[in-house]
Design a protein around this motif. Sequence first.
Motif, mmCIF file in Angstrom:
data_model
loop_
_atom_site.group_PDB
_atom_site.id
_atom_site.type_symbol
_atom_site.label_atom_id
_atom_site.label_comp_id
_atom_site.label_asym_id
_atom_site.label_seq_id
_atom_site.Cartn_x
_atom_site.Cartn_y
_atom_site.Cartn_z
ATOM 1 N N CYS A 155 0.850 -1.211 0.000
ATOM 2 C CA CYS A 155 0.000 0.000 0.000
ATOM 3 C C CYS A 155 0.871 1.241 0.000
ATOM 4 C CB CYS A 155 -0.892 0.031 1.242
ATOM 5 S SG CYS A 155 -2.075 -1.309 1.316
ATOM 6 N N LYS A 156 0.728 2.037 -1.048
ATOM 7 C CA LYS A 156 1.549 3.252 -1.164
ATOM 8 C C LYS A 156 0.642 4.465 -1.340
ATOM 9 C CE LYS A 156 5.985 1.908 -1.508
ATOM 10 N NZ LYS A 156 6.808 2.355 -2.590
ATOM 11 N N VAL A 206 6.085 7.102 -0.381
ATOM 12 C CA VAL A 206 5.414 7.065 0.937
ATOM 13 C C VAL A 206 4.555 5.811 1.105
ATOM 14 C CG1 VAL A 206 3.795 8.293 2.458
ATOM 15 C CG2 VAL A 206 5.411 9.591 1.047
ATOM 16 N N TYR A 207 4.894 5.021 2.126
ATOM 17 C CA TYR A 207 4.063 3.874 2.497
ATOM 18 C C TYR A 207 2.830 4.361 3.256
ATOM 19 C CZ TYR A 207 7.807 0.450 1.675
ATOM 20 O OH TYR A 207 8.762 -0.354 1.120
ATOM 21 N N GLN A 208 1.683 3.690 3.020
ATOM 22 C CA GLN A 208 0.479 4.028 3.783
ATOM 23 C C GLN A 208 0.593 3.485 5.222
ATOM 24 O OE1 GLN A 208 -3.147 2.928 1.784
ATOM 25 N NE2 GLN A 208 -4.020 4.809 2.591
ATOM 26 N N TYR A 209 1.120 2.290 5.364
ATOM 27 C CA TYR A 209 1.317 1.686 6.692
ATOM 28 C C TYR A 209 2.809 1.684 7.009
ATOM 29 C CZ TYR A 209 -3.435 -0.136 6.214
ATOM 30 O OH TYR A 209 -4.799 -0.256 6.047
ATOM 31 N N ASN A 210 3.144 2.138 8.205
ATOM 32 C CA ASN A 210 4.551 2.225 8.602
ATOM 33 C C ASN A 210 4.751 1.544 9.958
ATOM 34 O OD1 ASN A 210 5.755 4.352 6.498
ATOM 35 N ND2 ASN A 210 3.665 4.935 7.009
ATOM 36 N N PRO A 211 4.640 0.200 9.967
ATOM 37 C CA PRO A 211 4.814 -0.529 11.226
ATOM 38 C C PRO A 211 6.297 -0.618 11.570
ATOM 39 C CG PRO A 211 4.469 -2.072 9.431
ATOM 40 C CD PRO A 211 4.420 -0.699 8.815
ATOM 41 N N PHE A 252 -0.361 5.204 10.201
ATOM 42 C CA PHE A 252 -1.147 5.056 8.980
ATOM 43 C C PHE A 252 -1.276 6.440 8.353
ATOM 44 C CE2 PHE A 252 -5.366 5.421 7.008
ATOM 45 C CZ PHE A 252 -5.267 4.434 6.047
ATOM 46 N N ILE A 253 -1.001 6.545 7.065
ATOM 47 C CA ILE A 253 -1.052 7.848 6.401
ATOM 48 C C ILE A 253 -2.254 7.910 5.466
ATOM 49 C CG2 ILE A 253 0.215 9.456 4.919
ATOM 50 C CD1 ILE A 253 2.679 8.643 6.431
ATOM 51 N N GLU A 254 -3.124 8.851 5.786
ATOM 52 C CA GLU A 254 -4.414 8.978 5.100
ATOM 53 C C GLU A 254 -4.388 10.167 4.130
ATOM 54 O OE1 GLU A 254 -7.275 10.724 7.671
ATOM 55 O OE2 GLU A 254 -8.926 10.516 6.263
ATOM 56 N N ARG A 255 -4.825 9.922 2.892
ATOM 57 C CA ARG A 255 -4.947 11.017 1.907
ATOM 58 C C ARG A 255 -6.359 11.567 1.987
ATOM 59 N NH1 ARG A 255 -1.510 13.815 -1.063
ATOM 60 N NH2 ARG A 255 -0.496 12.012 -2.004
ATOM 61 N N LYS A 256 -6.483 12.871 2.237
ATOM 62 C CA LYS A 256 -7.785 13.524 2.366
ATOM 63 C C LYS A 256 -8.102 14.387 1.152
ATOM 64 C CE LYS A 256 -7.802 14.071 7.394
ATOM 65 N NZ LYS A 256 -9.177 13.599 7.669
ATOM 66 N N ILE A 296 8.454 10.146 10.390
ATOM 67 C CA ILE A 296 7.929 9.548 9.145
ATOM 68 C C ILE A 296 6.798 10.416 8.608
ATOM 69 C CG2 ILE A 296 6.602 7.584 8.211
ATOM 70 C CD1 ILE A 296 8.316 5.762 10.070
ATOM 71 N N ALA A 297 5.896 10.860 9.516
ATOM 72 C CA ALA A 297 4.767 11.709 9.100
ATOM 73 C C ALA A 297 5.282 13.004 8.482
ATOM 74 C CB ALA A 297 3.876 12.017 10.294
ATOM 75 N N LYS A 298 6.248 13.619 9.142
ATOM 76 C CA LYS A 298 6.791 14.902 8.662
ATOM 77 C C LYS A 298 7.454 14.714 7.294
ATOM 78 C CE LYS A 298 9.180 18.884 10.468
ATOM 79 N NZ LYS A 298 10.241 19.366 11.305
ATOM 80 N N ASN A 299 8.281 13.681 7.184
ATOM 81 C CA ASN A 299 8.984 13.439 5.920
ATOM 82 C C ASN A 299 8.033 13.021 4.798
ATOM 83 O OD1 ASN A 299 11.342 14.052 7.183
ATOM 84 N ND2 ASN A 299 11.991 11.929 7.485
ATOM 85 N N SER A 300 6.860 12.480 5.172
ATOM 86 C CA SER A 300 5.876 12.065 4.168
ATOM 87 C C SER A 300 5.033 13.243 3.688
ATOM 88 C CB SER A 300 4.943 10.999 4.752
ATOM 89 O OG SER A 300 5.677 9.892 5.177
ATOM 90 N N GLY A 301 5.152 14.385 4.377
ATOM 91 C CA GLY A 301 4.393 15.573 3.969
ATOM 92 C C GLY A 301 3.058 15.734 4.682
ATOM 93 N N CYS A 302 2.845 15.014 5.786
ATOM 94 C CA CYS A 302 1.587 15.161 6.550
ATOM 95 C C CYS A 302 1.481 16.576 7.117
ATOM 96 C CB CYS A 302 1.552 14.182 7.722
ATOM 97 S SG CYS A 302 1.392 12.465 7.228
ATOM 98 N N TYR A 303 0.238 17.106 7.163
ATOM 99 C CA TYR A 303 0.065 18.421 7.791
ATOM 100 C C TYR A 303 -0.206 18.287 9.278
ATOM 101 C CZ TYR A 303 -5.061 17.858 7.729
ATOM 102 O OH TYR A 303 -6.339 17.404 7.943
#
Length: 154
Positions: A49-50, A55-60, A77-81, A117-124
């Motif tokens: 899941c990407k 960016v992986y959606q799941y980062n266990p 878990f990274i969610e696209r909104k 991971i969230a920051k590097n993935s571009g999460c707000y």
Amino acid sequence: MTSLPEGYTIRRVTEQDFHDLVEILKVLTVVGNVTQTRFKELVSYWNSCKVSEQVYQYNPMVIVDKTGRVVATGNIFIERKVIRNFGLCGHIEDIAVSKNEQGKNLGRIIIEKLTEIAKNSGCYKVILDCDSKNIGFYEKCGYKRKGVQMESRF
Ligand code: ACO
């Protein structure tokens, strides 16, 4: 970033982590009768899941001690909104540190890693739900109380 104890490492979950991971997650909640075969399928699903190329959606993640034993875990878990211009939101889930390894900053290191991971993935933003007894822990990790948690359980 807080330093790991000497000889400890942090990395993504692999199929080989099944037995250790199941034991650690028991400090968090009921794990149930999970099989190694289904676990392998889950790891394979997590890896497939990407959100984007990088960016992986799941980062266990797991922390491993010097003997190779898994001693702490957590997932983001990274969610696209749609909102925030198709923004990304990180959800921290399933944080657990093995009972006899608690109090060594391993929980803090897991949270720092997942936040990075969230920051590097571009999460707000990154959010999580927790029991009131753990509020102090997350505050020590730099998180602030916001809103309330609600559920409808099946
Ligand atoms: N309340 C207040 N402060 C705490 C708590 C707590 N429950 N737990 C740890 N702290 C403090 C520590 O004293 C330390 O403070 P310091 O900087 O002043 O020394 C700091 O928080 C960091 O502590 P760590 O050593 O990193 O904590 P630990 O490795 O023991 O991990 C955790 C904490 C994850 C809560 C662990 O006790 C655990 O696995 N508990 C059982 C499972 C659980 O409740 N997981 C969280 C579920 S919520 C979720 O998954 C989103």
